[in-house]
Design a protein around this motif. Sequence first.
Motif, PDB file in Angstrom:
ATOM      1  N   GLN A   7      34.989 -42.109   7.902  1.00  0.00           N
ATOM      2  CA  GLN A   7      33.621 -41.879   8.360  1.00  0.00           C
ATOM      3  C   GLN A   7      33.471 -40.501   8.995  1.00  0.00           C
ATOM      4  OE1 GLN A   7      31.282 -43.787   7.479  1.00  0.00           O
ATOM      5  NE2 GLN A   7      32.691 -45.260   6.576  1.00  0.00           N
ATOM      6  N   ILE A   8      34.493 -40.060   9.730  1.00  0.00           N
ATOM      7  CA  ILE A   8      34.462 -38.707  10.298  1.00  0.00           C
ATOM      8  C   ILE A   8      34.396 -37.677   9.181  1.00  0.00           C
ATOM      9  CG2 ILE A   8      35.774 -36.985  11.591  1.00  0.00           C
ATOM     10  CD1 ILE A   8      34.490 -39.075  13.359  1.00  0.00           C
ATOM     11  N   ALA A   9      35.221 -37.893   8.128  1.00  0.00           N
ATOM     12  CA  ALA A   9      35.201 -36.975   6.989  1.00  0.00           C
ATOM     13  C   ALA A   9      33.829 -36.968   6.321  1.00  0.00           C
ATOM     14  CB  ALA A   9      36.275 -37.377   5.977  1.00  0.00           C
ATOM     15  N   THR A  10      33.192 -38.132   6.267  1.00  0.00           N
ATOM     16  CA  THR A  10      31.866 -38.232   5.672  1.00  0.00           C
ATOM     17  C   THR A  10      30.834 -37.458   6.482  1.00  0.00           C
ATOM     18  OG1 THR A  10      32.364 -40.403   4.742  1.00  0.00           O
ATOM     19  CG2 THR A  10      30.051 -39.839   4.980  1.00  0.00           C
ATOM     20  N   ILE A  11      30.908 -37.584   7.805  1.00  0.00           N
ATOM     21  CA  ILE A  11      29.975 -36.863   8.677  1.00  0.00           C
ATOM     22  C   ILE A  11      30.145 -35.353   8.511  1.00  0.00           C
ATOM     23  CG2 ILE A  11      29.383 -36.382  11.078  1.00  0.00           C
ATOM     24  CD1 ILE A  11      30.142 -39.318  11.675  1.00  0.00           C
ATOM     25  N   ARG A  12      31.411 -34.912   8.434  1.00  0.00           N
ATOM     26  CA  ARG A  12      31.666 -33.487   8.224  1.00  0.00           C
ATOM     27  C   ARG A  12      31.109 -33.037   6.878  1.00  0.00           C
ATOM     28  NH1 ARG A  12      37.679 -31.761   9.360  1.00  0.00           N
ATOM     29  NH2 ARG A  12      36.675 -29.754   8.977  1.00  0.00           N
ATOM     30  N   GLU A  13      31.249 -33.896   5.870  1.00  0.00           N
ATOM     31  CA  GLU A  13      30.715 -33.582   4.548  1.00  0.00           C
ATOM     32  C   GLU A  13      29.188 -33.471   4.591  1.00  0.00           C
ATOM     33  OE1 GLU A  13      30.594 -32.817   0.434  1.00  0.00           O
ATOM     34  OE2 GLU A  13      32.091 -32.604   1.999  1.00  0.00           O
ATOM     35  N   GLN A  14      28.556 -34.357   5.366  1.00  0.00           N
ATOM     36  CA  GLN A  14      27.103 -34.278   5.507  1.00  0.00           C
ATOM     37  C   GLN A  14      26.684 -32.949   6.131  1.00  0.00           C
ATOM     38  OE1 GLN A  14      26.744 -38.223   7.557  1.00  0.00           O
ATOM     39  NE2 GLN A  14      25.001 -38.476   6.208  1.00  0.00           N
ATOM     40  N   HIS A  15      27.415 -32.520   7.172  1.00  0.00           N
ATOM     41  CA  HIS A  15      27.113 -31.232   7.799  1.00  0.00           C
ATOM     42  C   HIS A  15      27.298 -30.089   6.811  1.00  0.00           C
ATOM     43  CE1 HIS A  15      26.253 -32.489  11.863  1.00  0.00           C
ATOM     44  NE2 HIS A  15      27.372 -33.191  11.932  1.00  0.00           N
ATOM     45  N   ARG A  16      28.341 -30.172   5.983  1.00  0.00           N
ATOM     46  CA  ARG A  16      28.597 -29.131   4.997  1.00  0.00           C
ATOM     47  C   ARG A  16      27.462 -29.053   3.979  1.00  0.00           C
ATOM     48  NH1 ARG A  16      31.066 -28.045   0.104  1.00  0.00           N
ATOM     49  NH2 ARG A  16      30.972 -30.250  -0.449  1.00  0.00           N
ATOM     50  N   ILE A  17      27.004 -30.227   3.511  1.00  0.00           N
ATOM     51  CA  ILE A  17      25.917 -30.266   2.538  1.00  0.00           C
ATOM     52  C   ILE A  17      24.623 -29.737   3.157  1.00  0.00           C
ATOM     53  CG2 ILE A  17      24.464 -31.823   1.180  1.00  0.00           C
ATOM     54  CD1 ILE A  17      26.956 -33.558   0.753  1.00  0.00           C
ATOM     55  N   GLU A  18      24.380 -30.099   4.417  1.00  0.00           N
ATOM     56  CA  GLU A  18      23.189 -29.601   5.105  1.00  0.00           C
ATOM     57  C   GLU A  18      23.242 -28.084   5.256  1.00  0.00           C
ATOM     58  OE1 GLU A  18      19.621 -29.249   7.002  1.00  0.00           O
ATOM     59  OE2 GLU A  18      20.448 -30.905   5.825  1.00  0.00           O
ATOM     60  N   SER A  19      24.437 -27.555   5.534  1.00  0.00           N
ATOM     61  CA  SER A  19      24.588 -26.105   5.635  1.00  0.00           C
ATOM     62  C   SER A  19      24.326 -25.448   4.289  1.00  0.00           C
ATOM     63  CB  SER A  19      26.004 -25.764   6.119  1.00  0.00           C
ATOM     64  OG  SER A  19      26.214 -24.377   6.135  1.00  0.00           O
ATOM     65  N   PHE A  20      24.857 -26.064   3.207  1.00  0.00           N
ATOM     66  CA  PHE A  20      24.587 -25.555   1.866  1.00  0.00           C
ATOM     67  C   PHE A  20      23.090 -25.547   1.575  1.00  0.00           C
ATOM     68  CE2 PHE A  20      28.971 -26.715   0.003  1.00  0.00           C
ATOM     69  CZ  PHE A  20      29.434 -25.443   0.291  1.00  0.00           C
ATOM     70  N   ARG A  21      22.421 -26.641   1.952  1.00  0.00           N
ATOM     71  CA  ARG A  21      20.990 -26.749   1.681  1.00  0.00           C
ATOM     72  C   ARG A  21      20.216 -25.648   2.395  1.00  0.00           C
ATOM     73  NH1 ARG A  21      16.464 -27.949   3.763  1.00  0.00           N
ATOM     74  NH2 ARG A  21      17.430 -28.156   5.808  1.00  0.00           N
ATOM     75  N   SER A  22      20.558 -25.430   3.663  1.00  0.00           N
ATOM     76  CA  SER A  22      19.867 -24.399   4.442  1.00  0.00           C
ATOM     77  C   SER A  22      20.104 -23.010   3.852  1.00  0.00           C
ATOM     78  CB  SER A  22      20.348 -24.450   5.892  1.00  0.00           C
ATOM     79  OG  SER A  22      19.754 -23.436   6.661  1.00  0.00           O
ATOM     80  N   ASN A  23      21.371 -22.721   3.508  1.00  0.00           N
ATOM     81  CA  ASN A  23      21.689 -21.414   2.921  1.00  0.00           C
ATOM     82  C   ASN A  23      20.993 -21.237   1.574  1.00  0.00           C
ATOM     83  OD1 ASN A  23      23.315 -20.779   5.090  1.00  0.00           O
ATOM     84  ND2 ASN A  23      25.181 -21.514   4.109  1.00  0.00           N
TER      85      ASN A  23
END
Length: 451
Positions: free
Chosen positions: A215-231
Amino acid sequence: FMGWNFTVAKGGSIGSVIALWTVAMLYVMIVMMNTEMGSVMPEAGGQYTMAKYMLGPLAAFNVGLMLVLEYAMLEAADVLVVGQILESLNPNVKALPFIILSLLVLTYMNYRGVYATLTLNFVITAVAFVTIFILLFSTSFYDPQMTLINLKKMTDGLPYGYLGIIAAMQFAVWFFLGIEGGALAAEECRSTSRALPLGTMIGLSVLLIGCFVAQIATIREQHRIESFRSNFVHAMIHELKRPIATLKMCVSYMGNEQLMQDVANRQTVIADSHLALDSLSAYFAKLRDLTFSRATEIPLNLSSFSLRDLLNICIGKLNPSNNKKVVVNLHPDTDITITADKIHLINIIDNLLENAVKYSREDVHIEIDYQEQDNDSIRISVKDNGLGISKSDSRHIFEKFYRSRAVIDKGIPGMGLGLTYVRMLVEAHRGTIRIESEQTSGSTFIIELPQ
């Protein structure tokens, strides 16, 4: 793997957490009850013996019948999965003989007894453990096309609402199947009161910690995807601003009748408008093609044309920034005819040339070479004297949204989609693309297109 994929698919990130932890707590209680009962009655027959001692022969018969039906359905499901795996690996394979053979093997193992069955189960579990270990540490676990672990839907909190939590429960059980069997082996322990609770606690703790880490890895993945989306949004705005600003200027110019009387200036404005519209069209075509899940889904309009003429068109469209001097050399002098999608090939070369200019110093030297290969293919190479790419980044540059830390630190704009787009178009032509590069020494992109 199936438990993970189905739990996430039905429950999403939030629902899978709730389902996994709820089922984990239920299994903790089941193991505690089995352990408690194992200390006061024999358990060689598992649930059947418990029902017989506690509720009588009729309850034991019902439990035994339930177990027979349950394991018959489980084994039927197992052999069907074997058949589906074989068919997915080779569509020409007839799965039915293997399904029947697998069912006979499982029947024979049950006939041989618990020892033989558990031995086989141990071997299968060991292979599965090694497989999971290899998958987790040798692939990009966040890419659903590269591994069995599916994180594609983890960005959805509750894709099916709260009902999805209930749907995820049955699949969350698959994480913990067999854990309760440890408590049923009480008679095999020298010291049941010490070995069983300790082993059960360790086993469940490992599972719970594993779920927590996932679940921690999933949360980190969500943050990564959100960063990709913003960029991506910021880069998209940046890319669209230039052609839109050009079109606004051209429209304003056309609204002035006095300025429009100058034929030369009018032709220049019309040419700039066409160039801006071509840039917008190419940009939206790139976004459209990137939505295809496989390169083979991209439609091609194949035709035969002069490769040298096409390369000259791409060189002529190159629009470097004001502070850069660009020299492009085209080799050889002879021409060859290529069969490909002309628009897509122009987009491929345009992207490579734009990258060669963008990721370079003030003086840009680009060498374009093409030649026919012995294997009925055409090889095109684009070489520059730019910043170059490190070995570690070279392995990832064709991944969607990937941008190296060195490029980001230099403030060079981009979305990390250009080379992904190039690779998809090359693969749509059944071709290959590779890179030869060293940091500070420039890069060479080599494309081979079969004819």
